[in-house]
Enzyme design. Structure first.
Site, PDB file in Angstrom:
ATOM      1  N   ASP A   1       4.172  10.902  12.868  1.00  0.00           N
ATOM      2  CA  ASP A   1       3.687  11.607  14.357  1.00  0.00           C
ATOM      3  C   ASP A   1       3.646  12.818  14.408  1.00  0.00           C
ATOM      4  O   ASP A   1       2.821  13.599  14.983  1.00  0.00           O
ATOM      5  CB  ASP A   1       4.484  10.614  15.201  1.00  0.00           C
ATOM      6  CG  ASP A   1       4.636   9.107  15.096  1.00  0.00           C
ATOM      7  OD1 ASP A   1       3.477   8.511  15.117  1.00  0.00           O
ATOM      8  OD2 ASP A   1       5.566   8.800  14.752  1.00  0.00           O
TER       9      ASP A   1
ATOM     10  N   ARG B   1       1.965  -7.900  12.447  1.00  0.00           N
ATOM     11  CA  ARG B   1       1.750  -8.851  13.438  1.00  0.00           C
ATOM     12  C   ARG B   1       0.266  -9.457  12.744  1.00  0.00           C
ATOM     13  O   ARG B   1      -0.644  -8.939  12.435  1.00  0.00           O
ATOM     14  CB  ARG B   1       1.410  -8.127  14.617  1.00  0.00           C
ATOM     15  CG  ARG B   1       1.426  -9.073  15.699  1.00  0.00           C
ATOM     16  CD  ARG B   1       0.741  -8.397  16.969  1.00  0.00           C
ATOM     17  NE  ARG B   1       1.451  -7.216  17.689  1.00  0.00           N
ATOM     18  CZ  ARG B   1       1.764  -7.464  19.012  1.00  0.00           C
ATOM     19  NH1 ARG B   1       1.715  -8.353  19.520  1.00  0.00           N
ATOM     20  NH2 ARG B   1       2.359  -6.388  19.474  1.00  0.00           N
TER      21      ARG B   1
ATOM     22  N   GLN C   1       0.867  -1.400  -0.017  1.00  0.00           N
ATOM     23  CA  GLN C   1      -0.109   0.089  -0.019  1.00  0.00           C
ATOM     24  C   GLN C   1       0.786   1.281   0.122  1.00  0.00           C
ATOM     25  O   GLN C   1       0.811   2.201  -0.585  1.00  0.00           O
ATOM     26  CB  GLN C   1      -1.041   0.068   1.017  1.00  0.00           C
ATOM     27  CG  GLN C   1      -1.940  -1.164   1.395  1.00  0.00           C
ATOM     28  CD  GLN C   1      -3.057  -0.886   0.024  1.00  0.00           C
ATOM     29  OE1 GLN C   1      -3.407   0.142  -0.363  1.00  0.00           O
ATOM     30  NE2 GLN C   1      -3.147  -1.965  -0.608  1.00  0.00           N
TER      31      GLN C   1
ATOM     32  N   HIS D   1       8.277   4.935  17.993  1.00  0.00           N
ATOM     33  CA  HIS D   1       7.146   5.148  16.887  1.00  0.00           C
ATOM     34  C   HIS D   1       6.009   3.975  17.273  1.00  0.00           C
ATOM     35  O   HIS D   1       5.863   3.084  16.864  1.00  0.00           O
ATOM     36  CB  HIS D   1       7.504   4.958  15.535  1.00  0.00           C
ATOM     37  CG  HIS D   1       6.076   4.795  14.369  1.00  0.00           C
ATOM     38  ND1 HIS D   1       5.351   5.935  14.611  1.00  0.00           N
ATOM     39  CD2 HIS D   1       5.600   3.570  13.891  1.00  0.00           C
ATOM     40  CE1 HIS D   1       4.372   5.679  13.674  1.00  0.00           C
ATOM     41  NE2 HIS D   1       4.591   4.438  13.405  1.00  0.00           N
TER      42      HIS D   1
HETATM   43  P1  NAD Z   1       1.640  -3.844   3.091  1.00  0.00           P
HETATM   44  O1  NAD Z   1       1.348  -5.030   3.639  1.00  0.00           O
HETATM   45  O2  NAD Z   1       0.505  -3.139   2.107  1.00  0.00           O
HETATM   46  O3  NAD Z   1       2.912  -3.819   1.916  1.00  0.00           O
HETATM   47  C1  NAD Z   1       4.095  -4.338   2.651  1.00  0.00           C
HETATM   48  C2  NAD Z   1       4.777  -5.039   1.411  1.00  0.00           C
HETATM   49  O4  NAD Z   1       6.041  -5.399   2.092  1.00  0.00           O
HETATM   50  C3  NAD Z   1       3.946  -6.221   0.889  1.00  0.00           C
HETATM   51  O5  NAD Z   1       3.746  -6.161  -0.792  1.00  0.00           O
HETATM   52  C4  NAD Z   1       5.161  -7.482   1.149  1.00  0.00           C
HETATM   53  O6  NAD Z   1       5.187  -8.208   0.054  1.00  0.00           O
HETATM   54  C5  NAD Z   1       6.402  -6.637   1.364  1.00  0.00           C
HETATM   55  N1  NAD Z   1       7.444  -7.398   1.909  1.00  0.00           N
HETATM   56  C6  NAD Z   1       7.179  -8.115   3.037  1.00  0.00           C
HETATM   57  N2  NAD Z   1       8.524  -8.501   3.291  1.00  0.00           N
HETATM   58  C7  NAD Z   1       9.535  -8.113   2.516  1.00  0.00           C
HETATM   59  C8  NAD Z   1      10.811  -8.241   2.124  1.00  0.00           C
HETATM   60  N3  NAD Z   1      11.595  -8.863   3.049  1.00  0.00           N
HETATM   61  N4  NAD Z   1      11.401  -7.484   1.116  1.00  0.00           N
HETATM   62  C9  NAD Z   1      10.684  -6.775   0.410  1.00  0.00           C
HETATM   63  N5  NAD Z   1       9.388  -6.633   0.533  1.00  0.00           N
HETATM   64  C10 NAD Z   1       8.794  -7.195   1.571  1.00  0.00           C
HETATM   65  O7  NAD Z   1       1.860  -2.677   3.971  1.00  0.00           O
HETATM   66  P2  NAD Z   1       1.878  -1.210   3.980  1.00  0.00           P
HETATM   67  O8  NAD Z   1       0.559  -0.462   4.063  1.00  0.00           O
HETATM   68  O9  NAD Z   1       2.516  -0.699   2.798  1.00  0.00           O
HETATM   69  O10 NAD Z   1       2.815  -0.969   5.342  1.00  0.00           O
HETATM   70  C11 NAD Z   1       4.163  -1.179   5.241  1.00  0.00           C
HETATM   71  C12 NAD Z   1       4.738  -1.059   6.610  1.00  0.00           C
HETATM   72  O11 NAD Z   1       4.818   0.299   7.084  1.00  0.00           O
HETATM   73  C13 NAD Z   1       4.148  -1.732   7.799  1.00  0.00           C
HETATM   74  O12 NAD Z   1       4.860  -2.414   8.688  1.00  0.00           O
HETATM   75  C14 NAD Z   1       3.526  -0.804   8.706  1.00  0.00           C
HETATM   76  O13 NAD Z   1       3.229  -1.141   9.951  1.00  0.00           O
HETATM   77  C15 NAD Z   1       4.310   0.448   8.446  1.00  0.00           C
HETATM   78  N6  NAD Z   1       4.211   1.678   8.855  1.00  0.00           N
HETATM   79  C16 NAD Z   1       4.830   2.660   9.214  1.00  0.00           C
HETATM   80  C17 NAD Z   1       4.450   3.994   9.480  1.00  0.00           C
HETATM   81  C18 NAD Z   1       5.291   4.829  10.096  1.00  0.00           C
HETATM   82  O14 NAD Z   1       5.067   5.860  10.625  1.00  0.00           O
HETATM   83  N7  NAD Z   1       6.529   4.442  10.602  1.00  0.00           N
HETATM   84  C19 NAD Z   1       3.259   4.426   9.002  1.00  0.00           C
HETATM   85  C20 NAD Z   1       2.383   3.453   8.611  1.00  0.00           C
HETATM   86  C21 NAD Z   1       2.612   2.253   8.304  1.00  0.00           C
HETATM   87  C1  LMR Z   2       0.802   4.332  11.800  1.00  0.00           C
HETATM   88  O1  LMR Z   2       1.119   4.989  12.767  1.00  0.00           O
HETATM   89  O2  LMR Z   2      -0.152   4.563  11.128  1.00  0.00           O
HETATM   90  C2  LMR Z   2       1.419   2.988  11.568  1.00  0.00           C
HETATM   91  O3  LMR Z   2       2.490   2.892  12.412  1.00  0.00           O
HETATM   92  C3  LMR Z   2       0.391   1.620  11.617  1.00  0.00           C
HETATM   93  C4  LMR Z   2       0.106   1.328  12.836  1.00  0.00           C
HETATM   94  O4  LMR Z   2       0.070  -0.005  13.034  1.00  0.00           O
HETATM   95  O5  LMR Z   2      -0.404   2.335  13.656  1.00  0.00           O
END
Ligand code: NAD
Ligand code: LMR
Length: 329
Positions: free
Chosen positions: A157, A90, A13, A185
């Site tokens: 954040d 998770r 995503q 975070h």
């Molecule tokens: P998602 O599940 O839509 O996409 C994750 C993608 O990563 C998938 O396509 C999966 O196939 C791929 N993937 C898994 N393992 C991999 C690897 N070893 N190498 C390459 N690709 C790999 O998830 P998303 O909504 O895109 O979110 C991604 C991450 O970002 C999640 O861990 C989410 O919790 C995190 N996130 C962090 C923040 C932040 O502020 N730090 C905010 C939102 C989401």
């Molecule tokens: C966020 O802050 O939106 C991401 O880290 C996703 C979550 O699990 O809260």
């Protein structure tokens, strides 16, 4: 000469929300050509290949090349910015240790591949959760790369905190400054309003005119709302934040590269600032100077603020112990 940017989890995503903005010039500038490398696992390759086809169909003038791979050595080859988004979420029945073990298995090999194949000046931004500790794992595995090249995203954040404060005070978000995030975070993070300004005035002075008990509003409303905003988005949207996470990632990398005039927030490898144990990846108030994050030092912290920061740092210490016990970091 085009800049090479590698995005992991590019078929997911956030990847989908990031790729088109990077190709349009929102990361490097609207006069800077870019080469994109998309890393996925085999199950995600089709989604990444589809995104690559759409990128081609956009005919972005700045986009020189897109390559999709499930081999980290290929995807990180020559990269100058690595955006580590793909992580193991998770799942049902998974314990925290399972999540850390699964992510160790992703971020340690990626750290090694970056050290072995990326450009010598590479900067790595970790978005995939748990972002701080995933950055710690990757940095520990990246032999020969300075730890300061790794940082994790807490800009989302900070953006949330600024947006929520602006909303509470009925002011434009652009008038809110200096509202940094400390710690992890996670729900323990500390959005620090004590130095914030709104339209040039101290935010605390304005808040005192609005609320009888500002400390109570911070404790019971503002801080929990910011810290739980990710969960709130999940409950309203039905899935976690995507466009806002991608937008904050662009803010983070752009500021890191081009510099900031004022403070922002980033989780960086601690050198012991504010008593945070060395080596932890902790969010601080920072500015970016000459392509490096600098922690803003010398800020006074009340005992109330200190206790909040200590609680978040304790969580980071526990995460580090857990990954160490699994052989990572
Ligand atoms: P998602 O599940 O839509 O996409 C994750 C993608 O990563 C998938 O396509 C999966 O196939 C791929 N993937 C898994 N393992 C991999 C690897 N070893 N190498 C390459 N690709 C790999 O998830 P998303 O909504 O895109 O979110 C991604 C991450 O970002 C999640 O861990 C989410 O919790 C995190 N996130 C962090 C923040 C932040 O502020 N730090 C905010 C939102 C989401
Ligand atoms: C966020 O802050 O939106 C991401 O880290 C996703 C979550 O699990 O809260």
């Amino acid at each position: 000469m085009a800049t090479t940017v590698t995005i992991t989890g590019a078929g997911g995503q956030i990847g989908y929300a990031l790729l088109f903005r990077i190709a349009a010039g929102d990361l490097l500038g609207n006069d800077k050509p870019v080469r994109l490398r998309l890393l996925e696992i085999p199950e995600g390759m089709k989604a990444a290949e589809g995104a690559a086809m759409e990128l081609q169909d956009c005919a972005f003038p700045l986009l020189e090349h897109v390559e999709v791979s499930d081999d980290p050595a290929v995807a990180f080859d020559g990269c100058e910015h690595a955006l580590l988004v793909g992580a193991r979420p998770r799942g049902p029945g998974m314990e925290r240790a399972d999540l850390l073990a699964a992510n160790g298995g992703i971020f340690a090999p990626q750290g090694r591949a970056i050290a072995g194949h990326a450009a010598s000046g590479v900067r790595i931004t970790v978005v995939g959760n748990p972002a701080n500790t995933n950055a710690l794992i990757a940095a520990a595995a990246a032999d020969g790369l300075p730890a300061e090249r790794f940082s994790a995203l807490t800009r989302l954040d900070e953006n949330r905190a600024r947006g929520l404060l602006a909303d509470a005070l009925h002011v434009p978000v652009g008038s809110v400054h200096r509202l940094p995030i400390w710690g992890n975070h996670s729900a323990t993070q500390y959005p620090d309003i004590s130095h914030a300004t709104v339209g040039g005035r101290r935010a605390l002075d304005i808040l005192r005119e609005r609320f009888d008990d500002v400390r109570h509003w911070l404790d019971q409303t503002f801080i929990p709302r910011v810290a739980q905003r990710g969960a709130e988005i999940i409950s309203v949207r039905g899935s976690s934040s995507v466009a806002s996470a991608a937008s904050a990632t662009l803010d983070h990398v752009r500021d890191w590269t081009t510099g900031t005039r004022d403070w922002t927030s980033a989780a960086v490898v601690s050198r012991g600032e504010y008593g945070v144990p060395e080596g932890l990846v902790c969010s601080f108030p920072v500015r970016a100077v000459d392509g490096r994050w600098e922690v803003i030092e010398g800020l006074e912290l009340s005992s109330w603020a200190r206790a909040r920061i200590d609680a978040s740092v304790a969580e980071l210490v526990a995460e580090r112990e857990a990954v160490r016990s699994l052989g990572f970091a």
